[in-house]
Design a protein around this motif. Sequence first.
Motif, PDB file in Angstrom:
ATOM      1  N   ARG A 228       0.932  -1.166   0.098  1.00 54.93           N
ATOM      2  CA  ARG A 228       0.000  -0.018   0.074  1.00 54.93           C
ATOM      3  C   ARG A 228       0.942   1.293  -0.006  1.00 54.93           C
ATOM      4  O   ARG A 228       0.633   2.247  -0.757  1.00 54.93           O
ATOM      5  CB  ARG A 228      -1.031   0.049   1.172  1.00 54.93           C
ATOM      6  N   LEU A 231       2.162   1.828  -3.433  1.00 48.37           N
ATOM      7  CA  LEU A 231       1.220   2.396  -4.267  1.00 48.37           C
ATOM      8  C   LEU A 231       1.018   3.981  -4.120  1.00 48.37           C
ATOM      9  O   LEU A 231       0.782   4.570  -5.026  1.00 48.37           O
ATOM     10  CB  LEU A 231      -0.027   1.687  -4.114  1.00 48.37           C
ATOM     11  N   ARG A 232       0.975   4.338  -2.588  1.00 53.53           N
ATOM     12  CA  ARG A 232       0.978   5.718  -2.356  1.00 53.53           C
ATOM     13  C   ARG A 232       1.873   6.420  -2.907  1.00 53.53           C
ATOM     14  O   ARG A 232       1.743   7.806  -3.217  1.00 53.53           O
ATOM     15  CB  ARG A 232       0.496   5.766  -1.175  1.00 53.53           C
ATOM     16  N   TYR A 237       5.551   2.646  -9.598  1.00 58.69           N
ATOM     17  CA  TYR A 237       4.548   1.298  -9.007  1.00 58.69           C
ATOM     18  C   TYR A 237       3.165   1.967  -9.237  1.00 58.69           C
ATOM     19  O   TYR A 237       2.261   1.231  -9.510  1.00 58.69           O
ATOM     20  CB  TYR A 237       4.842   0.751  -7.546  1.00 58.69           C
ATOM     21  N   SER A 238       2.801   3.098  -8.836  1.00 62.66           N
ATOM     22  CA  SER A 238       1.552   3.879  -9.023  1.00 62.66           C
ATOM     23  C   SER A 238       0.888   3.828 -10.459  1.00 62.66           C
ATOM     24  O   SER A 238      -0.064   3.597 -10.583  1.00 62.66           O
ATOM     25  CB  SER A 238       1.364   4.891  -8.082  1.00 62.66           C
ATOM     26  N   LYS A 241       0.216   0.372 -11.640  1.00 61.80           N
ATOM     27  CA  LYS A 241      -1.121  -0.296 -11.039  1.00 61.80           C
ATOM     28  C   LYS A 241      -2.275   0.606 -11.942  1.00 61.80           C
ATOM     29  O   LYS A 241      -3.250   0.100 -11.899  1.00 61.80           O
ATOM     30  CB  LYS A 241      -1.016   0.031  -9.354  1.00 61.80           C
ATOM     31  N   ALA A 242      -1.995   1.811 -11.945  1.00 67.61           N
ATOM     32  CA  ALA A 242      -3.090   2.776 -12.645  1.00 67.61           C
ATOM     33  C   ALA A 242      -3.383   2.112 -14.077  1.00 67.61           C
ATOM     34  O   ALA A 242      -4.470   2.152 -14.566  1.00 67.61           O
ATOM     35  CB  ALA A 242      -2.864   4.157 -12.906  1.00 67.61           C
ATOM     36  N   TRP A 249      -6.192   2.916  -8.471  1.00 64.00           N
ATOM     37  CA  TRP A 249      -5.068   3.567  -7.753  1.00 64.00           C
ATOM     38  C   TRP A 249      -4.670   4.834  -8.234  1.00 64.00           C
ATOM     39  O   TRP A 249      -5.065   5.076  -9.554  1.00 64.00           O
ATOM     40  CB  TRP A 249      -3.780   2.429  -7.997  1.00 64.00           C
ATOM     41  N   SER A 250      -4.205   5.977  -7.387  1.00 64.78           N
ATOM     42  CA  SER A 250      -4.092   7.254  -7.846  1.00 64.78           C
ATOM     43  C   SER A 250      -2.863   7.326  -8.617  1.00 64.78           C
ATOM     44  O   SER A 250      -1.663   6.615  -8.372  1.00 64.78           O
ATOM     45  CB  SER A 250      -3.767   8.080  -6.649  1.00 64.78           C
TER      46      SER A 250
END
Length: 700
Positions: A228, A231-232, A237-238, A241-242, A249-250
């Motif tokens: 997490r 991801l943040r 990585y974010s 994931k997007a 995910w942002s």
Amino acid sequence: MRNNRRAASPFRWMLRRYIFLMIAVLAITFAVFPMQGMIRILNAQPVLRQEASGLVDSAARQYMALELSRDFVYSPLNLEMLCGLFAAMGFLAAMVLFRHLFSRKQGMMYAALPMKRERDFGLRMGVFAVCSLLPMALCMAVYPVMIHANGLGGFFRLPLYLEMAGAALLIHVYGFALGALCACVAGTVWSAGLGAILLAGSAEAVLYGWLWIGNHYLNTLQRDTIRRAMLRFSPAYSLYKAFYRPGTWSVLPGVLAIGLFLGLAVWARKRVKPENAGHTLNLKGLEPALLGWLSILGGTAAAMVLTLYWDREIILYPGVILGAAGMFLLARMLLDQRIRLSLRGWKIPAAAAAGLLLLCLGLRADVFGYNRYAPRAEDLKSVRIMPYLVKSEEMTFDTPEGIEACLQWVAQSRQEMEEERKEKPYQGTEAAMVVFFDGKDGGFVTRQYHFPKERQALIPAMRVMTAEWGRYQSEHLPRLPQASAYSFISDYSIPAGEFRELFGFQRDTRFHPRAAELREALKKDLAARTLESMQEPTVLQVSLEGQDPDSDSPDAYRYVPYDIKPADRHTLELLLGGDADKWIDYVRGGFARCDQVRVFRCAWEQDGEDWKAVSWRPAESGEEVREWIAGVSLSNDEISRWPTDPADRIQIYSLYQLRERMEWDEELVLDLEDPETLRNLPGIENAGGPAYAMRIPEAG
């Protein structure tokens, strides 16, 4: 050669010069998007013909919509390779557009295009948009046009597709921004590539490493906090994931990283000296920052690697020091471009190592107050509990009484974990439940806790929690279309005819009631749940399952199980009819009427880390078995389990299965009527026993 036509537009001159970049990007993206997308369309043609015939159900339509909208690339490349391709194309585009900075001829572009460096940088950004971003966007726009032209527009989800396409473009821009920064800072192509690897991966590696180390010190740190946090805070990585799960995910970390890289690139572009291409770094002022960051990276990596091999706290501290010093010496040789041990600037790694050691000590002492976090009931909107060890849905408590009871439960667990921490400050913990504290301000805090061992004082809170959880379940039953019920009780391998004669009912394994009827019965029984009723054995497990009508996702299949206790009369009568009382009698100890089942009460004592039986008493009657069963917590729900003494357990043996063991193990000779013989049999405990008896907590 130089362009001496002063009236020529610099932008048009650059476009002509870099037209090959547009051709290359267009060829690659056309092969990945429209051309490979045609295979999706060909595969969808049979579904289209079925829809014309009225043979396509809603599930098939949703699946096809997902196929065409989310998995819009049917390619030998998987998602990770696609993200790598987008980023690599952006990075190489930056290398091409800023290649004049690597020239030893003092940058011929300056003589051809006399202008400020900021304007030069902006023009190259414009060329990137035209020659790289525009071809990608055009190829992505062709795909939905192809979908609609082939009559598949009804299956296509444009918002979902646009989110994925936007993430792909952002990944491409991220690669370009990284390449632009490295080109403006580095003096050679190879050093630019090395800088890209360092910038793209080092921040994520340091973040991951210290979260991993923190997991050994912070007992309440949730096990998936690393994922997490990545991801943040991790841009790469974010963004990945997007692209993989759009809308979930942002992309904010990636966008911020792009802006930061481009801003630093403009700043470096104003100060770079292209004639110094022989140096690894043209900006000598960056050397202290680079050495400091590499020392932090080396200390983190060495601490992780060493503690992976030797899981001891003592190795963590020398690992930090050795890693910081080793990486500093390696970076010093790289900057000096010679193999020698130079201690010039030794204060930088010393400060980095000291900072990392202080961070370790801070985690050890919990100076951040992470483990000691204790919210106030008046600040909370709800408390959600998700057990790790039980396959159940999230428990939500949203009344003042339920929140207060949860906080008492958590306080006891925190106290026990703090006592364990004093003995073993460095240990990886795997707690049994995750608690989400939802604040009235809209935020939430996540922690993990053990189930409290000392629960005697928590029984009033457990009563409130059980009743509140049953009420919440009753009010929020899912509208799933299917229902099933599975029997948990054991028949001890007794033949069906003899079983019916002994207990007065036929044991069926699975039932299939109507979902609507089961939902109504469950609603009444769940609302009446008490702590005492939850302690009894489980008669059946029922479940509501199927495609979730409240979700837009076509793969949102849910399975929600419920343990049915003897007090759940409405559900039992719906499923079992007149045999409900016979089933209840059986699980409460009626199985002891069979002369092929032996029930013993065992007293155990701890011998070091092991437990051994010190007494072994068989039940003298079926009534005594009922008393034993009633006095032992058989709840499958850890939240509602009575305080139990691990030194006092019930063992149930099936003589049928003991005989089967003797048949295949000829050397095993048992006197099946001698309890002392059974007591000394390793690996036979609970053999053939009912599943609920096997759920009695193990010693320790």
